[in-house]
Each structure stands twice: as structure tokens, then as C-alpha cells.
Design an enzyme around this catalytic site. Structure first.
Site, mmCIF file in Angstrom:
data_model
loop_
_atom_site.group_PDB
_atom_site.id
_atom_site.type_symbol
_atom_site.label_atom_id
_atom_site.label_comp_id
_atom_site.label_asym_id
_atom_site.label_seq_id
_atom_site.Cartn_x
_atom_site.Cartn_y
_atom_site.Cartn_z
ATOM 1 N N ASP A 288 33.857 65.799 45.217
ATOM 2 C CA ASP A 288 33.971 64.366 44.912
ATOM 3 C C ASP A 288 33.694 63.514 46.150
ATOM 4 O O ASP A 288 34.494 62.674 46.524
ATOM 5 C CB ASP A 288 35.353 64.045 44.314
ATOM 6 C CG ASP A 288 35.464 62.584 43.900
ATOM 7 O OD1 ASP A 288 34.414 61.950 43.652
ATOM 8 O OD2 ASP A 288 36.584 62.050 43.832
ATOM 9 N N GLU B 239 39.898 59.890 37.102
ATOM 10 C CA GLU B 239 40.314 60.004 38.513
ATOM 11 C C GLU B 239 40.435 58.617 39.115
ATOM 12 O O GLU B 239 41.355 58.331 39.877
ATOM 13 C CB GLU B 239 39.251 60.821 39.279
ATOM 14 C CG GLU B 239 39.613 61.106 40.743
ATOM 15 C CD GLU B 239 39.141 60.030 41.730
ATOM 16 O OE1 GLU B 239 39.558 60.074 42.906
ATOM 17 O OE2 GLU B 239 38.371 59.139 41.329
HETATM 18 ZN ZN LIG Z 1 35.162 59.950 42.926
#
Ligand SMILES: [Zn+2]
Length: 486
Positions: A368, A340
Site C-alpha cells: 500500500d 482502509e
Molecule cells: Zn492506501
């Protein structure tokens, strides 16, 4: 749990298959569960089960233990490094150990980068070393470093507005202080595109004030990008306290000269994996609730809050349901996304691999933004499903979770899934201290508080179970895809 008879179950499945055959996706009208007389709200019994999950999962400490395991046994896992490969192996074996019904991985290929030496010092007028780090993707300086005068800007905007003659031959210093966690989006463009803006005006390097809210001597790394057609220049970040000190030097009015030495470089193409575990649904196994986090971290810390916490929250939420034998109708799929940090590569690969089956996603939500607690739940579903969302919000309210709107963002790796029409949920995590630690050597397991991560794991367990059990399809498909564009 209440179970439908085999024949009813078959009927539901075959209706769904029929709908796929006719339209290439679930036709909302063809969904048998929406015929008149069929419940479009959760039953009393389902609400009781959801409330039980909320209270019992909060007492469960599995998310904390999973995160302890990941940060201790794997540690830093920057994409494309040996730590990345160890994290993939850890995730596969952890899913199996936790009793998931299916475990597999899907390849994700990206250009990798290595960090190398990173050093900076003020050469004059007040010589002293600085705490700095290379920004992800940065090229190296010449072998023995480069020395030039600093030119300070309060923001990227000010750099863009400045005349090139003031910048030529200098090191640009963007001193944009991030005041609180809401300012990440405001400040981060200086990190991601400052180098090309500076290079366009003849700068030889860029060093930014760290994008973070702490006052410790830890620099914050993070990805940057070179614009095509603009010469790349080395890019680094200094700690917030060093930025304050350098600004004080500049205020004294004499040129401030800095030596920067980086040996970072591109490192060829690398294939990592999205690692996936599933708890198979009891009646509609081909439809699934998608939860997850990203498995990669930056290399300076051990990725406890970013994003080991998200991985642990999602894994433990699904495992709690499996362990307590309360399988919902639909499947719960946990995806631990690859890379990511350097460009959402795992999320993009997942979308490409599953684009033809968007309508199978009942709901998507990624964790997240640290260890929790969850403070708000918003949705992105078709209007007919909103009464169900309201019930989900009511079950979660005792955890201190507010009801949000119907325009949810599901998280970085799932953002493009929403654009492609996936019904989405935003389970907002409290981030007041997140950007103190984010992308620094200080992102470590000791910062995790069991009560916070356990609340988040309980919230994900309730969300995943209720969405997977819901009597209606939440609307993933062309209709929601169109709604994005309004
Ligand atoms: Zn992250």
C-alpha cells in the site's frame, strides 16, 4: 516440485492439529519440522525455483493488466459508494477468472460519508477561486457557504500553542508544506485532528494546505476525525499552489477573507466486504501466507497507485504461482481489504474474524505505497527463522532489494495482526513520487510504469512462495505477540 509422500504429509498435518488441540495455537516446540536432523534452511532446489520465479515473474505483465482492468472497469471506489459495490463484484469475478482455488467475501460494516459540493474562493482583498476538496468525514457548511477571515499557522503544533482569542470566528489555515515522502507522518496530523483543535479555540472552519509533495493544482483529500465533545466544523484542503498563493496574500498584511461551501455529510451505515482469494497449499493448507492491498480508493482519481497497484501486485503474485503449477506447501491467501481510507475498517474486521487463528498465518505483508519497485525487505519473525529470511533476501537482492531488520511493519490493514502476534514482512515500496498523486484526481492508470509494478509483483511472488514453502513456522502466536511489547 518436490513432494512429500502422502503418509509424511498426513503426519505433518496431524502434528499441527494436535498442537492446536493442546495449546489453542501452534506450540513452537511441537512443530514436527523442527526436530533435529530436519532442514531449517531452503534446499538448493527450492532456491533455484525461487530464483526462477523472480526472473520469470518480472517478465510477466499481469499486475499491469489487472490494474488496467480495475481502474477502467470500476474506477473510483470510495467506501460506501456504488463504486465500492462494483469493486467488490469486480474482485470476486477477477479472482475466479484468474483461477484461484477458493474465492469468498467477509462483511465489513462502517459509517459512510458523501462528498457533495466543494467550493472555495478568496472574497477579499484579491477575489479568485481556489482548487479545494472536502476532507473525508467533514460536515457541511451552511447552505450558501460561510465567509470569514483566514488565520495562518505553519503547523498543527503552532495552532495548538496559539491563544483562542486570535482564532475565534476565523477560518484556520494550516500551511504545513510536506517536503518529501518521509514527512507524511509529520504533516498528516494537521489533516486528521486540525479541525477539532481549531474548533476548540472557536474557529468556524479549517482549510489546510494539501498533504502532498506535488506542485500541481490538485487538492489532496484524506480522512479527518472529530474529537468527541468538541463541536464539529467544516474541513477542507486546498492545492499546494493555492496554499502558496494564499500565503502570499496574507503576507501583504491585510485581512484575507475566504468563502467556503461544502455539502458533505454522514450517510448512514454501509456494509462492504473484504474479498479473498486463495491458492491452496499442497501440504499444510491450513497455514497461510497473507498478502494483499486495499480495494477502496478515494473518489477524486481512479485509485491506480492507492491502492489498485497493491491489489494487482498481490493478485498477480499468487496467480503466477498457480499458473506455473509450483504450489508451495502452505496456502497463499490474497485479501483485498474494504475501506482502509476512512479508518482501516477492513483490517480490523479481518483481525476480529481470524483472531483465534493467528498462529495459522505463516507471514503477512500488504502492498500500500504505490507501484514499486520494492527497495527493501524486512521481517518480524522468531529468531529460529532468521536464516530463512536471509536466504529470501539473497534471492531478492538482484532486484535491487536491500535486507532490512527484524522489526517489520506489514502495512496499514495488517498492522493490528502484527500486534496480535502475526509474523510479518515489510516489502518497502519506493515512494518518491507517491505523494505527488496520493488522494488527488491525478491518481490514474497512466502513471503506472510496467517495469516498476512488474518488479513489485515478482518480489511478492518470490516472498509468498518462499514463505509458504519454508521448512519452519515463522512463529506467529503468543511468542511474537509478546515480542511486540518489548
Ligand atoms: Zn492506501
Amino acid at each position: 516440485m518436490r513432494r512429500l509422500t502422502g503418509s509424511t504429509s498426513f503426519h505433518l498435518v496431524s502434528m499441527c492439529l494436535l498442537a492446536i488441540g493442546l495449546s489453542g495455537g501452534f506450540s513452537l516446540q511441537a512443530n514436527s519440522m523442527e526436530k533435529p536432523g530436519v532442514n531449517t534452511i531452503f534446499s538448493e532446489r527450492e532456491l533455484q525455483t525461487a530464483a526462477w520465479i523472480r526472473d520469470a515473474a518480472r517478465q510477466d505483465n499481469l499486475s499491469y493488466k489487472i490494474l488496467e482492468s480495475l481502474t477502467t472497469e470500476v474506477g473510483p471506489r470510495m467506501a460506501g459508494t456504488p463504486g465500492d459495490a462494483r469493486a467488490v463484484a469486480w474482485a470476486e469475478s477477477k479472482f475466479k477468472e484468474l483461477g484461484f482455488d477458493k474465492v469468498w467475501k467477509e462483511p465489513v460494516t462502517f459509517p459512510s460519508w458523501k462528498r457533495g459540493v466543494e467550493k472555495a474562493e478568496i472574497v477579499s482583498p484579491f477575489p479568485q477561486p481556489l482548487a479545494i476538496t472536502a476532507l473525508g468525514n467533514s460536515i457541511a457548511t451552511p447552505d450558501n457557504g460561510l465567509v470569514a477571515d483566514l488565520i495562518e499557522f505553519a503547523s498543527l503544533k503552532d495552532l495548538v500553542a496559539a491563544p483562542p482569542e486570535k482564532i475565534k470566528g476565523k477560518i484556520v489555515f494550516i500551511n504545513h508544506k510536506m517536503q518529501n515522502s518521509n514527512e507524511y507522518g509529520l504533516v498528516v496530523p494537521g489533516r486528521s485532528s486540525g479541525a477539532s483543535e481549531a474548533a476548540r479555540k472557536g474557529a468556524v472552519a479549517i482549510i489546510i494546505r494539501s498533504v502532498g509533495t506535488d506542485s500541481h493544482r490538485f487538492p489532496h483529500t484524506g480522512v479527518m476525525r472529530y474529537e468527541a465533545g468538541v463541536p464539529p466544523i467544516p474541513a477542507a484542503a486546498m492545492s499546494n499552489v493555492d496554499a502558496d498563493m494564499v500565503a502570499r496574500m496574507i503576507k501583504r498584511g491585510k485581512p484575507v477573507s475566504l468563502k467556503l461551501e461544502l455539502s458533505s455529510s454522514a450517510n448512514g451505515s454501509y456494509t462492504s466486504y473484504n474479498v479473498i482469494g486463495e491458492i491452496t497449499g499442497s501440504e499444510l493448507p491450513n497455514e497461510y501466507v497473507l498478502i494483499g492491498g486495499h480495494l477502496d480508493s478515494w473518489d477524486l482519481g481512479t485509485g491506480a497507485i492507492d491502492d489498485g497497484a497493491g491489489c494487482a501486485i498481490a493478485m498477480s503474485a499468487a496467480e503466477f504461482i498457480q499458473r506455473n503449477r509450483i504450489k508451495p506447501k502452505r496456502t497463499i491467501r490474497v485479501v483485498l481489504f474494504a475501506n482502509e481510507e476512512q479508518g482501516l475498517f477492513g483490517g480490523k474486521a479481518y483481525l476480529e474474524a481470524h483472531r483465534q487463528q493467528i498462529s495459522r498465518i505463516q507471514a503477512a505483508a500488504e502492498a500500500d505505497l504505490g507501484q514499486g519497485p520494492v527497495t527493501k525487505m524486512s521481517s518480524f519473525v522468531r529468531a529460529e527463522a532468521l536464516p530463512l529470511v536471509k536466504q529470501m533476501q539473497m534471492v531478492l537482492a538482484p532486484l535491487g532489494i536491500e535486507a532490512g531488520d527484524n522489526n517489520a511493519f506489514p502495512g496499514p490493514d495488517m498492522g493490528d495482526l502484527r500486534l496480535a502476534g502475526a509474523a510479518s514482512f515489510g516489502l518497502a515500496l519506493k515512494a518518491d513520487d507517491y505523494f505527488d498523486l496520493h488522494h488527488t484526481p491525478d491518481d490514474t492508470f497512466d502513471k503506472i510504469e510496467p517495469a516498476r509494478i512488474n518488479q513489485a509483483a515478482a518480489t511478492y511472488a518470490v516472498f509468498a512462495w518462499m514463505a509458504a514453502q519454508a521448512p519452519l513456522h515463522f512463529g506467529s502466536g503468543p511468542e511474537l505477540e509478546k515480542l511486540n511489547k518489548k
